[in-house]
Design a protein around this motif. Sequence first.
Motif, PDB file in Angstrom:
ATOM      1  N   ALA A 267       0.880  -1.284   0.049  1.00 15.40           N
ATOM      2  CA  ALA A 267      -0.103   0.081   0.035  1.00 15.40           C
ATOM      3  C   ALA A 267       0.828   1.112  -0.227  1.00 15.40           C
ATOM      4  CB  ALA A 267      -0.992  -0.108   1.107  1.00 15.40           C
ATOM      5  N   HIS A 268       2.174   1.058  -0.292  1.00 12.97           N
ATOM      6  CA  HIS A 268       3.095   2.325  -0.017  1.00 12.97           C
ATOM      7  C   HIS A 268       2.857   3.035  -1.510  1.00 12.97           C
ATOM      8  CE1 HIS A 268       6.254   4.821   1.289  1.00 12.97           C
ATOM      9  NE2 HIS A 268       6.563   4.021   2.043  1.00 12.97           N
ATOM     10  N   ASP A 269       2.996   4.649  -1.231  1.00  9.43           N
ATOM     11  CA  ASP A 269       2.704   5.386  -2.370  1.00  9.43           C
ATOM     12  C   ASP A 269       4.094   5.364  -3.171  1.00  9.43           C
ATOM     13  OD1 ASP A 269       4.107   6.852  -0.469  1.00  9.43           O
ATOM     14  OD2 ASP A 269       2.923   8.763  -0.486  1.00  9.43           O
ATOM     15  N   LEU A 270       5.159   5.109  -2.613  1.00  6.97           N
ATOM     16  CA  LEU A 270       6.636   5.073  -3.333  1.00  6.97           C
ATOM     17  C   LEU A 270       6.833   3.846  -4.077  1.00  6.97           C
ATOM     18  CD1 LEU A 270       8.728   7.244  -0.986  1.00  6.97           C
ATOM     19  CD2 LEU A 270       7.679   7.933  -3.336  1.00  6.97           C
ATOM     20  N   ALA A 271       7.570   3.604  -4.901  1.00  5.61           N
ATOM     21  CA  ALA A 271       8.064   2.207  -5.326  1.00  5.61           C
ATOM     22  C   ALA A 271       9.073   1.665  -4.454  1.00  5.61           C
ATOM     23  CB  ALA A 271       8.791   2.679  -6.708  1.00  5.61           C
ATOM     24  N   VAL A 272       8.640   0.338  -3.967  1.00 12.16           N
ATOM     25  CA  VAL A 272       9.666  -0.511  -3.258  1.00 12.16           C
ATOM     26  C   VAL A 272      10.499  -1.460  -3.976  1.00 12.16           C
ATOM     27  CG1 VAL A 272       9.627  -1.757  -1.242  1.00 12.16           C
ATOM     28  CG2 VAL A 272       7.549  -0.444  -1.609  1.00 12.16           C
ATOM     29  N   LEU A 273      11.721  -0.739  -4.553  1.00 13.46           N
ATOM     30  CA  LEU A 273      12.456  -1.407  -5.362  1.00 13.46           C
ATOM     31  C   LEU A 273      13.282  -2.453  -4.750  1.00 13.46           C
ATOM     32  CD1 LEU A 273      13.616   1.580  -7.912  1.00 13.46           C
ATOM     33  CD2 LEU A 273      11.664  -0.163  -8.379  1.00 13.46           C
ATOM     34  N   SER A 274      12.849  -3.721  -4.594  1.00 12.63           N
ATOM     35  CA  SER A 274      13.565  -4.359  -3.695  1.00 12.63           C
ATOM     36  C   SER A 274      14.770  -4.997  -4.746  1.00 12.63           C
ATOM     37  CB  SER A 274      12.772  -5.799  -3.496  1.00 12.63           C
ATOM     38  OG  SER A 274      11.568  -5.523  -2.543  1.00 12.63           O
ATOM     39  N   PHE A 275      15.977  -5.055  -4.020  1.00  8.44           N
ATOM     40  CA  PHE A 275      17.197  -5.448  -4.837  1.00  8.44           C
ATOM     41  C   PHE A 275      17.426  -4.514  -5.706  1.00  8.44           C
ATOM     42  CE2 PHE A 275      15.371  -9.347  -2.979  1.00  8.44           C
ATOM     43  CZ  PHE A 275      16.573  -9.661  -2.004  1.00  8.44           C
ATOM     44  N   TRP A 276      16.735  -3.490  -6.050  1.00 10.56           N
ATOM     45  CA  TRP A 276      16.950  -2.507  -6.929  1.00 10.56           C
ATOM     46  C   TRP A 276      16.597  -3.085  -8.553  1.00 10.56           C
ATOM     47  CZ3 TRP A 276      19.977  -2.775  -2.893  1.00 10.56           C
ATOM     48  CH2 TRP A 276      20.056  -1.573  -2.053  1.00 10.56           C
ATOM     49  N   MET A 277      15.616  -3.937  -8.367  1.00  7.29           N
ATOM     50  CA  MET A 277      15.433  -4.860  -9.486  1.00  7.29           C
ATOM     51  C   MET A 277      13.914  -4.877  -9.905  1.00  7.29           C
ATOM     52  SD  MET A 277      18.010  -8.195  -9.147  1.00  7.29           S
ATOM     53  CE  MET A 277      17.439  -8.902 -10.552  1.00  7.29           C
ATOM     54  N   PHE A 278      12.984  -4.690  -8.823  1.00  4.29           N
ATOM     55  CA  PHE A 278      11.675  -4.960  -9.053  1.00  4.29           C
ATOM     56  C   PHE A 278      10.776  -4.254  -8.004  1.00  4.29           C
ATOM     57  CE2 PHE A 278      12.845  -8.601  -6.662  1.00  4.29           C
ATOM     58  CZ  PHE A 278      11.628  -8.800  -5.714  1.00  4.29           C
ATOM     59  N   ASP A 279       9.617  -3.559  -8.531  1.00  8.32           N
ATOM     60  CA  ASP A 279       9.015  -2.961  -7.271  1.00  8.32           C
ATOM     61  C   ASP A 279       8.113  -4.025  -6.596  1.00  8.32           C
ATOM     62  OD1 ASP A 279       7.029  -1.558  -5.864  1.00  8.32           O
ATOM     63  OD2 ASP A 279       6.498  -0.236  -7.675  1.00  8.32           O
ATOM     64  N   LEU A 280       8.237  -4.185  -5.796  1.00 12.92           N
ATOM     65  CA  LEU A 280       7.769  -5.490  -4.836  1.00 12.92           C
ATOM     66  C   LEU A 280       6.267  -5.199  -4.608  1.00 12.92           C
ATOM     67  CD1 LEU A 280       8.147  -7.581  -2.508  1.00 12.92           C
ATOM     68  CD2 LEU A 280       8.101  -5.795  -0.865  1.00 12.92           C
ATOM     69  N   ARG A 281       5.540  -3.979  -4.618  1.00 17.12           N
ATOM     70  CA  ARG A 281       4.171  -3.789  -4.859  1.00 17.12           C
ATOM     71  C   ARG A 281       3.495  -4.506  -5.883  1.00 17.12           C
ATOM     72  NH1 ARG A 281       3.805   2.683  -5.101  1.00 17.12           N
ATOM     73  NH2 ARG A 281       5.164   2.075  -6.959  1.00 17.12           N
ATOM     74  N   GLU A 282       4.308  -4.641  -6.924  1.00 14.83           N
ATOM     75  CA  GLU A 282       3.759  -5.497  -8.214  1.00 14.83           C
ATOM     76  C   GLU A 282       3.307  -6.636  -8.115  1.00 14.83           C
ATOM     77  OE1 GLU A 282       6.097  -4.293 -11.474  1.00 14.83           O
ATOM     78  OE2 GLU A 282       5.455  -1.944 -11.375  1.00 14.83           O
ATOM     79  N   GLY A 283       4.060  -7.323  -7.252  1.00 10.99           N
ATOM     80  CA  GLY A 283       4.122  -8.768  -6.957  1.00 10.99           C
ATOM     81  C   GLY A 283       3.142  -8.954  -5.920  1.00 10.99           C
ATOM     82  N   VAL A 284       2.471  -8.171  -5.182  1.00  5.71           N
ATOM     83  CA  VAL A 284       1.757  -8.360  -4.147  1.00  5.71           C
ATOM     84  C   VAL A 284       0.378  -7.477  -4.079  1.00  5.71           C
ATOM     85  CG1 VAL A 284       3.257  -9.255  -2.412  1.00  5.71           C
ATOM     86  CG2 VAL A 284       2.912  -6.671  -2.405  1.00  5.71           C
ATOM     87  N   GLN A 285      -0.170  -7.333  -5.365  1.00  3.92           N
ATOM     88  CA  GLN A 285      -1.267  -6.269  -5.733  1.00  3.92           C
ATOM     89  C   GLN A 285      -2.537  -7.095  -5.291  1.00  3.92           C
ATOM     90  OE1 GLN A 285      -1.496  -5.887  -9.853  1.00  3.92           O
ATOM     91  NE2 GLN A 285       0.213  -4.253  -9.840  1.00  3.92           N
ATOM     92  N   PHE A 286      -2.483  -8.466  -4.871  1.00  6.00           N
ATOM     93  CA  PHE A 286      -3.746  -9.043  -4.485  1.00  6.00           C
ATOM     94  C   PHE A 286      -3.932  -8.510  -2.856  1.00  6.00           C
ATOM     95  CE2 PHE A 286      -0.119 -11.630  -3.376  1.00  6.00           C
ATOM     96  CZ  PHE A 286      -0.328 -12.026  -2.305  1.00  6.00           C
ATOM     97  N   LEU A 287      -2.863  -7.917  -2.280  1.00  8.83           N
ATOM     98  CA  LEU A 287      -3.180  -7.455  -0.806  1.00  8.83           C
ATOM     99  C   LEU A 287      -3.934  -6.379  -0.825  1.00  8.83           C
ATOM    100  CD1 LEU A 287       0.426  -8.544   0.444  1.00  8.83           C
ATOM    101  CD2 LEU A 287      -1.709  -9.636   0.878  1.00  8.83           C
TER     102      LEU A 287
END
Length: 198
Positions: free
Chosen positions: A115-135
Amino acid sequence: MTDQHQDDQATAYTFVARWMHWAMAVLICLALKFGFVMDDQSGTELASSLARHSSAGLLVLGFAILRVFWRLGYPPSQLPKTVSKLQALAAWAVHLALYGFMLGVPLTGIYAAAAHDLAVLSFWMFDLREGVQFLGVDNFETRRSVHTFAMDAFLVFLILHIGGALVHQFYFKDDVLRRMTGRKKAGQSTGNEVRQKF
């Protein structure tokens, strides 16, 4: 093989268990450090800490899962006979809580990140939010409060864990801490041990 060598083998953790323990210790410290500094940050500085915090947290979660499976296959070492049943029970309870936090804190972090309004770039490779949109993306402040509370509680149990190890090392002067460092007192025999559950 001497009785002393047999005792040392019985009470010391395996190399893999020790390696995972200390690797986890470093990762947890990094995750907590990056997490606690974010309260005073914003913009690109916050985004950078988010990336570091989420990366360390995901590694903690991965290592925690590995450690659970490792302990199922390789039961934990034994406590010295000098450890009372009450102390063994306290150690079991703290370890059980620590495993719960090692799994639970990263999961609450993922829930908050969704639910964060900023991109959460885990390992500077992918936005964590995109993988957990179902939450979902609602109630970010509540999610963050839950995650922060979990981190604070985790820190309390970490202090208990470290404090207990230091008390055994410098007050009781037994082999509890040495089981995880791989070093033993010369000529010390542990004799009969109490089985540690966790």
